[in-house]
Design an enzyme around this catalytic site. Structure first.
Site, PDB file in Angstrom:
ATOM      1  CE  LYS A  27      -0.596  -0.698   4.966  1.00 51.63           C
ATOM      2  NZ  LYS A  27      -0.606   0.385   5.906  1.00 51.63           N
ATOM      3  NE  ARG A  50      -6.049   0.782  11.681  1.00 49.11           N
ATOM      4  CZ  ARG A  50      -4.891   0.515  11.080  1.00 49.11           C
ATOM      5  NH1 ARG A  50      -3.931   1.411  11.079  1.00 49.11           N
ATOM      6  NH2 ARG A  50      -4.668  -0.633  10.508  1.00 49.11           N
ATOM      7  CE1 TYR A  52      13.276  31.827   0.998  1.00 45.29           C
ATOM      8  CE2 TYR A  52      13.413  29.427   0.841  1.00 45.29           C
ATOM      9  CZ  TYR A  52      13.091  30.661   0.281  1.00 45.29           C
ATOM     10  OH  TYR A  52      12.606  30.711  -0.991  1.00 45.29           O
TER      11      TYR A  52
HETATM   12  C1  LIG Z   1      -4.052  -4.436   8.424  1.00 44.55           C
HETATM   13  C2  LIG Z   1      -2.590  -4.369   8.192  1.00 44.55           C
HETATM   14  N1  LIG Z   1      -1.879  -5.508   8.116  1.00 44.55           N
HETATM   15  C3  LIG Z   1      -0.544  -5.508   7.921  1.00 44.55           C
HETATM   16  C4  LIG Z   1       0.159  -4.335   7.790  1.00 44.55           C
HETATM   17  C5  LIG Z   1       1.655  -4.364   7.609  1.00 44.55           C
HETATM   18  O1  LIG Z   1       2.303  -3.811   8.719  1.00 44.55           O
HETATM   19  P1  LIG Z   1       3.889  -3.691   8.783  1.00 44.55           P
HETATM   20  O2  LIG Z   1       4.276  -2.720   7.728  1.00 44.55           O
HETATM   21  O3  LIG Z   1       4.167  -3.188  10.141  1.00 44.55           O
HETATM   22  O4  LIG Z   1       4.435  -5.052   8.519  1.00 44.55           O
HETATM   23  C6  LIG Z   1      -0.540  -3.129   7.866  1.00 44.55           C
HETATM   24  C7  LIG Z   1       0.198  -1.864   7.751  1.00 44.55           C
HETATM   25  O5  LIG Z   1       0.001  -0.914   8.416  1.00 44.55           O
HETATM   26  C8  LIG Z   1      -1.940  -3.143   8.074  1.00 44.55           C
HETATM   27  O6  LIG Z   1      -2.643  -1.996   8.136  1.00 44.55           O
END
Ligand SMILES: Cc1ncc(COP(=O)(O)O)c(C=O)c1O
Length: 349
Positions: free
Chosen positions: A32, A120, A241
């Site tokens: 993501k 969440r 700056y």
């Molecule tokens: C639901 C969920 N699973 C897994 C992950 C992966 O987490 P990490 O990057 O700490 O391995 C995330 C990332 O925030 C997440 O939101």
């Protein structure tokens, strides 16, 4: 080494592959937010080459982007979805996460999320979760840990126990069960179930904000720019700056064309080092939108055109994203994810 652009993030595909190779299997690689800034498609392809079987994203558009690039692995969309986004996710043949009847009914394949203490997403309502888990289009069961990166805390084992209890109650063995993020995957094999969902570790970033090497992880991203201008300041002259830094002796100053418009944050004003010719030099003065200035001392062998490393290795020195994060009072996730599109991503091997 010649630079293709003023600011370049080199993405080491081999490092992503090897990191995936070191993580538990089956592995769902979380790509993501543009692959935590590494480039979603690049990261996805390297993770799959390294043995990942699933890919997870947060949004429907991210799933569609992967499909558009020709990636045919199993996809999981983990975020909350509007009705339109749900159609996009379904169109991308992605599984989605459900914690409401509405999503469970509208999506072809869902993973039911129980909120065991992240507070969440997911439902805390066991009865609802059990009803959703019994549906024929339910393909998986999941939860997410809030404190897996805090060794020794008691919330993580409590969440794990609550999830186990739920799995027993559901009593189906045809579902894909997953819970562990990177920190959990590295911390406790009991959290692995049928798959781990690792993001940060895939990129060779340390979920505990320590040195990733201690966990056998290799940082995949390095950040490069170049010495675009050199000048000699006399004692008392200032850079940038607000005159946030002044030379107290005659000092050579390099101007490096990267700034907060690239995601090199203004909080690094007088608060970062960079590497030139294998040596650390302090970033001095305010980070501006497009440039930073670096003090080289009263004498220097640095020349126009020299490569500048802001994250990564040069010679025997290295600057970790974890160091930059510490200076900013944040986490490595935000440092790489925060690099803006103006930084050219360059996959390398
Ligand atoms: C639901 C969920 N699973 C897994 C992950 C992966 O987490 P990490 O990057 O700490 O391995 C995330 C990332 O925030 C997440 O939101």
């Amino acid at each position: 080494m010649s630079l293709s652009s003023r600011a370049v993030a080199r993405i080491d595909l081999g490092a992503i592959e090897r990191n995936c190779g070191r993580l538990p299997k089956p592995l769902c690689a979380v790509v993501k937010a543009n692959g935590y800034g590494h480039g979603a498609v690049t990261a996805a392809q390297a993770a799959l080459a390294g043995g990942a079987e699933w890919l997870a994203v947060a949004t429907a558009d991210e799933a569609a982007e992967l499909r558009k690039a020709g990636i045919d692995a199993r996809l999981l969309v983990m975020g909350a979805l509007t009705a339109e986004e749900l159609r996009t996710a379904t169109g991308a043949d992605a599984d989605v996460v459900a914690w409401t009847e509405a999503v469970a009914e509208a999506a072809p394949r869902v993973h039911v999320k129980l909120d065991t203490g992240m507070g969440r997403l997911g439902t805390k309502d066991r009865e609802l979760a059990l009803r959703l888990a019994a549906r024929p289009n339910t393909a998986g069961l999941m939860t997410h840990f809030a404190t897996a990166d805090e060794p020794g805390d008691d919330h993580f084992p409590a969440q794990l126990a609550a999830f186990r209890e739920f799995l027993d109650e559901v009593g189906r063995d045809d579902l894909l069960v997953h819970a562990a993020n990177s920190a959990a995957a590295l911390r406790d094999p009991q959290s692995h179930f049928d798959m781990v969902r690792c993001g940060v570790a895939v990129y060779g970033l340390d979920p505990l904000q320590e040195d990733p090497e201690t966990k056998g992880l290799e940082p995949a991203l390095s950040l490069h720019s170049w010495v675009a201008s050199l000048r000699r300041l006399e004692a008392g002259e200032s850079a940038g700056y607000g005159r946030r830094w002044r030379a107290y002796e005659p000092t050579w100053l390099a101007t490096v064309p990267i700034g907060y418009g690239d995601g090199w944050r203004r909080g690094l004003t007088n608060n970062a080092d960079v590497l030139i010719r294998g040596r650390r030099h302090p970033l001095v003065g305010a980070v501006s939108m497009d440039n930073v200035t670096v003090a080289l001392g009263p004498d220097t062998d640095v020349e126009l055109g020299d490569e500048v490393v802001l994250i990564g290795r040069q010679g025997d020195e290295r600057i970790l994203a974890e160091e930059v994060a510490r200076r900013l009072g944040t986490i490595n996730y935000e440092v790489t994810t925060g690099l803006l599109p103006r930084v050219r991503r360059e996959p390398v091997r």
